[in-house]
Structures are given as C-alpha cells and as structure tokens.
Design a protein around this motif. Structure first.
Motif, short mmCIF file in Angstrom:
data_model
loop_
_atom_site.label_atom_id
_atom_site.label_comp_id
_atom_site.label_asym_id
_atom_site.label_seq_id
_atom_site.Cartn_x
_atom_site.Cartn_y
_atom_site.Cartn_z
N LEU A 24 0.83 -1.20 0.00
CA LEU A 24 0.00 0.00 0.00
C LEU A 24 0.87 1.26 0.00
O LEU A 24 0.56 2.24 -0.69
CB LEU A 24 -0.93 -0.01 1.22
N LEU A 25 1.96 1.24 0.76
CA LEU A 25 2.86 2.38 0.80
C LEU A 25 3.39 2.69 -0.60
O LEU A 25 3.40 3.85 -1.03
CB LEU A 25 4.01 2.10 1.75
N HIS A 26 3.80 1.68 -1.34
CA HIS A 26 4.32 1.91 -2.70
C HIS A 26 3.24 2.49 -3.60
O HIS A 26 3.50 3.42 -4.39
CB HIS A 26 4.86 0.61 -3.28
N ARG A 27 2.01 1.96 -3.51
CA ARG A 27 0.92 2.47 -4.35
C ARG A 27 0.61 3.92 -4.02
O ARG A 27 0.44 4.76 -4.92
CB ARG A 27 -0.34 1.62 -4.16
N GLN A 28 0.56 4.22 -2.73
CA GLN A 28 0.18 5.58 -2.34
C GLN A 28 1.28 6.59 -2.61
O GLN A 28 1.00 7.76 -2.86
CB GLN A 28 -0.24 5.60 -0.87
N ARG A 29 2.51 6.15 -2.59
CA ARG A 29 3.59 7.06 -2.97
C ARG A 29 3.50 7.42 -4.44
O ARG A 29 3.91 8.51 -4.85
CB ARG A 29 4.95 6.43 -2.64
N ALA A 30 2.94 6.53 -5.23
CA ALA A 30 2.81 6.78 -6.66
C ALA A 30 1.55 7.58 -7.00
O ALA A 30 1.57 8.43 -7.90
CB ALA A 30 2.80 5.46 -7.42
N THR A 31 0.46 7.33 -6.27
CA THR A 31 -0.83 7.90 -6.64
C THR A 31 -1.34 8.95 -5.66
O THR A 31 -2.30 9.66 -5.96
CB THR A 31 -1.89 6.80 -6.75
N GLY A 32 -0.72 9.07 -4.49
CA GLY A 32 -1.19 10.00 -3.47
C GLY A 32 -1.72 9.26 -2.25
O GLY A 32 -2.15 8.10 -2.35
N VAL A 33 -1.67 9.93 -1.11
CA VAL A 33 -2.10 9.33 0.15
C VAL A 33 -3.60 9.56 0.34
O VAL A 33 -4.08 10.69 0.23
CB VAL A 33 -1.34 9.94 1.35
N ARG A 34 -4.32 8.49 0.63
CA ARG A 34 -5.76 8.59 0.83
C ARG A 34 -6.03 8.83 2.32
O ARG A 34 -5.65 8.02 3.16
CB ARG A 34 -6.46 7.32 0.36
#
Length: 346
Positions: free
Chosen positions: A317-327
C-alpha cells in the motif's frame, strides 16, 4: 465527507505546518510529521495525521508541551536514556530511535529507553526508517490500561504495542507491528453501533466473563492475543518500556481521553542492531531473498489469498500511495488545514 487524496510531500508539509502552528519547532515538527504521514502511507489511518488534532488539543489544555526540549543522555556507548519532557510523542520516539541507532553505529547494537512521553504513533514507521539504514529493531511502548490481568476483572495493563523490523538490502524490509489485544475497541464500537454480534474471544463483560455482546464488551475489558501468553507479553513490554525507562507503568499511566490535561508519562524502548556488522550486505541480501521465497512459495489454502510476510500488505500500500497520493479522510484533511492556518487553500 468523502476521502481525499494528497501527495506525500504535500501531506508532510501540511502536517508539519499544523504542528508548528501548535507550538513545535519546525525541524522537530517535521520529525513528528514524518512518523504520522508514514502511518497513513501504510494505511494505519487511526495512528496517522488524524492524531494531530488530538495531540494539539491536549497541548491547549496543558496535557502536552509542544515546545518540550527532549533530553538525551548517553549513559554508556550503546545505551541512552531519553527524557521526553512531556513532548509530542512521535518527536520523543524519533529522538529515541536516533539515540538507539547512534549506539548501534558505535557498538553494533544500541538501546534507548524513553520516559515522559505520549502516544507515539505506530511502530512500523520507526522500524522502516531504521531498516532503510540497515538496522534491525525491536521497539515497544506501554499504553493506557485497557486489558485486565489474566483471570482478573479490572484493567491494569495497556494494549502495549510491540514491533520488530528486519532490513532487506535492495528490497522491502519485513516489519511486524502489533498491539496485544485480539481486537481494537474501535471495531467493537462499530459492531455495537450496527447492532451486530461480536466474535467470541474479543473481549469480556465488566465481570470478566466472555461475551459476544459488543455493548457489554465496551463496559468490560479487551482480551489479550493468545490468552495468558499475550497477557504475559503485555506485562513484559510494560516492564521494559515503562518500568525500566523510569516512566509510569500499569495504572500509573494517565488516560489521555479521560484526563487530557494530565501528562501521561508513557515509556518506550528502542533496540537497534546494525545488520551490516553481522554479515556482508550481499550475503544478507541473498539470505533474505531465500527466506522470503520459502514463505511466498508456500501452497495457498485459499488461491484468492496469497501467503504474505508480516507487514507486506502495508508495504504494498505504501508503494501504491507514494505513486498515486495518500488517501485520507476528507474531514481530517480539512482539520489539518485549519490547524495549519491555510484552510482557504481548500
């Protein structure tokens, strides 16, 4: 209000400015904000930026000193004592982590014991920061009492978190971050609000009897994970993090939600090991790859649920959110902007 998405650096800046507006020095606010933003990146939203208003609310009523000058005393080359001076918890935690890492750089292993602290966020951010520098860690804290001693019917022990991190050169570290109750009170509150029964084994009623009624559970006690073993682990964490650090312990810890104006005097323990002193980096990299492969190639009992390492879902999840933004929750973001003094930026 719906959730919102914000870039990591923007969230870090916003949280830092909110903490500065609340009385922290900018450099120290950035340290604390880093812990909380990492929590949100891991999906641990209950311990992320949503905590900033809680921390600053206690600052306003005198329960926390936002300008506290955290003191670090190196009593031995590998051992430090940290006096948080009732400062913001994640700042005390970061100062203790830095002290433990300093000892480990000098001696191969280092420890820091902190007192005079407050809620310091989740453990995973500290373990990751250390792992990225090549250090394995064991980190723990005591907490407000919510668990009864095994066989008892009065809360005397905190839901004390403990975590272990192991570095993985060239890959994601393996991180364990766990509190010691079977379920969080927030989950029980949700079931009570919806009128649904609670799974057996989560909590007891006020008399210490097992119950599946969430309302009765809210008036009772959380059950420790693993029964008497979890109880024993919670006790030992408090002895290490609370008693040995010189902090408050057991019922001596003040409950922030019941007395926000009173200093909690929580204690933490940080133990860091320089993994590069145990094996060359290339050897550790190969051994970690083999270890992870053995776990990942375990046959699935459910094809829809692959076998994962501790903390692996959070790392993904950390990798995804670093790419797309923090929810984050929209309401939390609005509150943070208000605290930072830039609500007009929307």
């Amino acid at each position: 209000m719906t959730d919102a998405t914000i870039a990591e650096d923007a969230l870090l800046s916003l949280a830092t400015r909110a903490l500065v507006a609340g009385g922290m020095r900018e450099y120290e606010a950035a340290l604390a904000a880093r812990v909380l933003v990492l929590a949100d990146l891991f999906g641990l939203s209950t311990h992320g930026i949503s905590r900033v208003p809680q921390y600053l609310g206690r600052v306003k009523v005198g329960g926390i000193d936002a300008a506290a000058d955290v003191q670090v005393a190196r009593v031995m080359p590998a051992l430090a004592m940290v006096d948080g001076r009732n400062g913001i918890g994640p700042l005390v935690g970061m100062k203790a982590l830095e002290a433990a890492l300093e000892g480990a750089r000098a001696c191969g292993i280092g420890a820091a014991f902190a007192r005079g602290s407050n809620h310091f966020g989740p453990i995973a951010p500290y373990a990751m920061i250390a792992a990225e520098q090549g250090f394995a860690t064991l980190i723990a804290s005591n907490a407000t009492t919510t668990i009864a001693p095994w066989g008892g019917k009065d809360t005397r022990i905190g839901n004390n978190p403990i975590g272990i991190g192991v570095p993985n050169p060239g890959g994601d570290p393996v991180l364990l971050d766990m509190a010691l109750s079977v379920a969080a009170r927030a989950k029980i509150r949700s079931l009570a609000a919806s009128g649904q029964p609670m799974p057996e084994g989560w909590a007891t009623d006020a008399e210490g009897r097992p119950t599946t009624d969430p309302k009765a559970a809210l008036a009772g006690f959380l059950l420790p994970v693993g029964g008497h073993k979890g109880y024993g682990l919670a006790v030992m964490v408090d002895l290490l993090a609370g008693l040995l650090s010189g902090a408050s312990y057991l019922t001596r810890v003040s409950a922030w939600d019941k007395a926000p104006e009173v200093a909690q005097d929580l204690g933490h323990v940080f133990i860091a090991i320089d993994a590069t002193k145990l094996a060359p980096v290339e050897v550790l990299r190969a051994r970690m790859a083999d270890f992870i492969d053995i776990i990942h190639t375990t046959p699935h009992s459910d094809p829809a649920r692959p076998v994962l390492l501790p903390g692996e879902r959070e790392m993904q999840l950390l990798h995804r959110q670093r790419a797309t933004g923090v929810r984050v929750a929209g309401a939390d973001l609005v509150k943070l902007r208000e605290l930072a003094g830039d609500a007009e930026r929307g």
